[in-house]
Design a protein around this motif. Structure first.
Motif, mmCIF file in Angstrom:
data_model
loop_
_atom_site.group_PDB
_atom_site.id
_atom_site.type_symbol
_atom_site.label_atom_id
_atom_site.label_comp_id
_atom_site.label_asym_id
_atom_site.label_seq_id
_atom_site.Cartn_x
_atom_site.Cartn_y
_atom_site.Cartn_z
ATOM 1 N N LEU A 27 0.105 1.869 -1.613
ATOM 2 C CA LEU A 27 -0.391 3.183 -2.033
ATOM 3 C C LEU A 27 -1.694 3.491 -1.316
ATOM 4 O O LEU A 27 -1.877 4.584 -0.769
ATOM 5 N N ALA A 28 -2.609 2.524 -1.310
ATOM 6 C CA ALA A 28 -3.903 2.729 -0.649
ATOM 7 C C ALA A 28 -3.720 3.015 0.840
ATOM 8 O O ALA A 28 -4.430 3.850 1.423
ATOM 9 N N ARG A 29 -2.774 2.343 1.452
ATOM 10 C CA ARG A 29 -2.541 2.509 2.893
ATOM 11 C C ARG A 29 -2.007 3.900 3.220
ATOM 12 O O ARG A 29 -2.212 4.406 4.332
ATOM 13 N N SER A 30 -1.363 4.556 2.247
ATOM 14 C CA SER A 30 -0.675 5.815 2.524
ATOM 15 C C SER A 30 -1.451 7.060 2.124
ATOM 16 O O SER A 30 -0.962 8.177 2.312
ATOM 17 N N VAL A 31 -2.664 6.891 1.563
ATOM 18 C CA VAL A 31 -3.403 8.065 1.083
ATOM 19 C C VAL A 31 -4.781 8.144 1.729
ATOM 20 O O VAL A 31 -5.250 7.211 2.375
ATOM 21 N N ASP A 32 -5.413 9.299 1.520
ATOM 22 C CA ASP A 32 -6.779 9.510 2.016
ATOM 23 C C ASP A 32 -7.823 9.175 0.952
ATOM 24 O O ASP A 32 -8.921 8.710 1.261
ATOM 25 N N VAL A 33 -7.480 9.439 -0.298
ATOM 26 C CA VAL A 33 -8.400 9.225 -1.417
ATOM 27 C C VAL A 33 -7.658 8.481 -2.513
ATOM 28 O O VAL A 33 -6.526 8.823 -2.861
ATOM 29 N N LEU A 34 -8.308 7.460 -3.071
ATOM 30 C CA LEU A 34 -7.739 6.681 -4.169
ATOM 31 C C LEU A 34 -8.596 6.907 -5.407
ATOM 32 O O LEU A 34 -9.811 6.704 -5.368
ATOM 33 N N VAL A 35 -7.969 7.339 -6.476
ATOM 34 C CA VAL A 35 -8.672 7.584 -7.740
ATOM 35 C C VAL A 35 -8.148 6.610 -8.782
ATOM 36 O O VAL A 35 -6.936 6.479 -8.962
ATOM 37 N N VAL A 36 -9.051 5.928 -9.457
ATOM 38 C CA VAL A 36 -8.651 4.985 -10.504
ATOM 39 C C VAL A 36 -8.813 5.659 -11.861
ATOM 40 O O VAL A 36 -9.922 6.020 -12.252
ATOM 41 N N SER A 37 -7.704 5.827 -12.563
ATOM 42 C CA SER A 37 -7.758 6.394 -13.916
ATOM 43 C C SER A 37 -7.017 5.487 -14.885
ATOM 44 O O SER A 37 -6.507 5.939 -15.907
ATOM 45 N N ALA A 38 -6.956 4.209 -14.545
ATOM 46 C CA ALA A 38 -6.272 3.235 -15.383
ATOM 47 C C ALA A 38 -7.205 2.734 -16.480
ATOM 48 O O ALA A 38 -8.425 2.750 -16.331
ATOM 49 N N SER A 39 -6.620 2.283 -17.554
ATOM 50 C CA SER A 39 -7.392 1.697 -18.638
ATOM 51 C C SER A 39 -8.034 0.392 -18.181
ATOM 52 O O SER A 39 -7.450 -0.364 -17.408
ATOM 53 N N ALA A 40 -9.235 0.149 -18.676
ATOM 54 C CA ALA A 40 -9.918 -1.110 -18.365
ATOM 55 C C ALA A 40 -9.607 -2.185 -19.392
ATOM 56 O O ALA A 40 -10.124 -3.292 -19.313
ATOM 57 N N ASP A 41 -8.744 -1.869 -20.348
ATOM 58 C CA ASP A 41 -8.527 -2.778 -21.470
ATOM 59 C C ASP A 41 -7.973 -4.138 -21.051
ATOM 60 O O ASP A 41 -8.208 -5.140 -21.697
ATOM 61 N N GLY A 42 -7.195 -4.165 -19.938
ATOM 62 C CA GLY A 42 -6.629 -5.429 -19.506
ATOM 63 C C GLY A 42 -7.649 -6.359 -18.893
ATOM 64 O O GLY A 42 -7.435 -7.574 -18.821
ATOM 65 N N GLY A 43 -8.777 -5.812 -18.444
ATOM 66 C CA GLY A 43 -9.836 -6.631 -17.860
ATOM 67 C C GLY A 43 -9.505 -7.194 -16.496
ATOM 68 O O GLY A 43 -10.197 -8.065 -15.986
ATOM 69 N N ARG A 44 -8.448 -6.674 -15.849
ATOM 70 C CA ARG A 44 -8.022 -7.208 -14.556
ATOM 71 C C ARG A 44 -8.598 -6.345 -13.433
ATOM 72 O O ARG A 44 -8.606 -5.116 -13.526
ATOM 73 N N VAL A 45 -9.060 -6.988 -12.366
ATOM 74 C CA VAL A 45 -9.562 -6.250 -11.204
ATOM 75 C C VAL A 45 -8.384 -5.600 -10.489
ATOM 76 O O VAL A 45 -7.425 -6.274 -10.110
ATOM 77 N N LEU A 46 -8.432 -4.302 -10.319
ATOM 78 C CA LEU A 46 -7.350 -3.577 -9.664
ATOM 79 C C LEU A 46 -7.658 -3.322 -8.194
ATOM 80 O O LEU A 46 -6.831 -3.574 -7.316
ATOM 81 N N VAL A 47 -8.842 -2.799 -7.927
ATOM 82 C CA VAL A 47 -9.196 -2.448 -6.551
ATOM 83 C C VAL A 47 -9.858 -3.657 -5.906
ATOM 84 O O VAL A 47 -11.070 -3.853 -5.979
ATOM 85 N N THR A 48 -9.032 -4.472 -5.272
ATOM 86 C CA THR A 48 -9.492 -5.688 -4.614
ATOM 87 C C THR A 48 -9.929 -5.387 -3.185
ATOM 88 O O THR A 48 -9.768 -4.261 -2.688
ATOM 89 N N ALA A 49 -10.447 -6.406 -2.511
ATOM 90 C CA ALA A 49 -10.827 -6.252 -1.105
ATOM 91 C C ALA A 49 -9.619 -5.853 -0.270
ATOM 92 O O ALA A 49 -9.734 -5.047 0.666
ATOM 93 N N GLN A 50 -8.439 -6.374 -0.615
ATOM 94 C CA GLN A 50 -7.227 -6.036 0.127
ATOM 95 C C GLN A 50 -6.876 -4.558 -0.031
ATOM 96 O O GLN A 50 -6.426 -3.916 0.921
ATOM 97 N N VAL A 51 -7.086 -4.028 -1.226
ATOM 98 C CA VAL A 51 -6.820 -2.609 -1.451
ATOM 99 C C VAL A 51 -7.784 -1.756 -0.636
ATOM 100 O O VAL A 51 -7.385 -0.766 -0.006
ATOM 101 N N LEU A 52 -9.043 -2.127 -0.624
ATOM 102 C CA LEU A 52 -10.031 -1.374 0.151
ATOM 103 C C LEU A 52 -9.738 -1.450 1.645
ATOM 104 O O LEU A 52 -9.886 -0.463 2.370
ATOM 105 N N ASP A 53 -9.323 -2.630 2.117
ATOM 106 C CA ASP A 53 -8.953 -2.757 3.522
ATOM 107 C C ASP A 53 -7.774 -1.849 3.863
ATOM 108 O O ASP A 53 -7.714 -1.250 4.943
ATOM 109 N N ALA A 54 -6.817 -1.773 2.953
ATOM 110 C CA ALA A 54 -5.652 -0.916 3.189
ATOM 111 C C ALA A 54 -6.055 0.561 3.192
ATOM 112 O O ALA A 54 -5.493 1.357 3.957
ATOM 113 N N LEU A 55 -7.008 0.924 2.358
ATOM 114 C CA LEU A 55 -7.492 2.307 2.335
ATOM 115 C C LEU A 55 -8.148 2.663 3.660
ATOM 116 O O LEU A 55 -8.030 3.782 4.159
#
Length: 227
Positions: free
Chosen positions: A194-222
């Motif tokens: 998803l990150a590789r295919s878009v210009d802007v990434l918006v995070v609107s997910a719940s933080a309740d799970g406590g899991r890191v979503l936007v990792t270094a790999q996601v940023l590299d793909a962006l």
């Protein structure tokens, strides 16, 4: 308020209208105003049946355990990550939030941040305020209309952002726990793709799970041209 009023612990300030309603119905104890919180808890802790708090502050297990009569934690917001839900459930304590109250405001802010960032509005405003407009050449800003927008978490807030983005002719794709074909947006199960295919990434997910979503790999793909 009669002598049988329920004792409520308020951990932080709330809007005046809500405060007035609480005071008119309950016996309110303001933990955030007390110079000696432990003294207050020692005096009223056993009687407290409800806690009103915010999503960021929540309620620690240590504080929860000082309230033996606690029945409900009312969160002003939608996040429950600052409350240990399992611990609360083990004691039979209900935890409530205020879903939908801030959906439009959060979506508006997301669009404002996208426009401000891509159009470099903050930089321009600082030049104007410093009296430097016309003396410094700002690089051309990025076009907003028609960009690819990736939304992480297509819940109520995510959908509200998507509706606004559609008015800007943005190409909308999303990642989430499940596909929602009824929305008409493109579903991408792989967040990195998803990150590789878009210009802007918006995070609107719940933080309740406590899991890191936007990792270094996601940023590299962006990529360096992504936001």
């Amino acid at each position: 308020m009669n002598n049988d009023a329920i004792d409520v612990l308020l951990t932080q300030p709330v809007p005046d209208a809500i405060d007035a309603q609480l005071v008119s119905t309950y016996r309110v104890h303001r933990l955030y105003q007390h110079d000696h919180p432990q003294q207050l808890l020692g005096e009223v802790g056993p009687r407290i049946r409800a806690v009103v708090t915010g999503g960021a502050k929540g309620l620690s297990n240590a504080l929860m355990d000082q309230l033996p009569s606690l029945e409900i934690v009312a969160i002003s917001g939608i996040g429950t990550d600052a409350v240990d839900l399992r611990h609360a459930a083990s004691r039979g304590i209900h935890v409530t939030t205020t879903p939908g109250v801030l959906t439009a405001d959060v979506a508006d802010l997301a669009m404002g941040l996208i426009i401000s960032t891509l159009r470099r509005l903050g930089e321009g405003e600082r030049l104007v305020r410093d009296g430097l407009w016309g003396t410094v050449d700002l690089p051309l800003a990025r076009k907003v209309s028609g960009i690819g927008l990736g939304i992480v978490g297509l819940g109520e807030v995510g959908k509200a952002i998507a509706r606004r983005a559609a008015a800007f002719d943005m190409r909308i794709a999303y990642n989430g726990r499940r596909e929602q074909p009824e929305t008409g947006y493109r579903y991408e199960p792989d967040l990195i793709e998803l990150a590789r295919s878009v210009d802007v990434l918006v995070v609107s997910a719940s933080a309740d799970g406590g899991r890191v979503l936007v990792t270094a790999q996601v940023l590299d793909a962006l990529g360096p041209e992504g936001y």
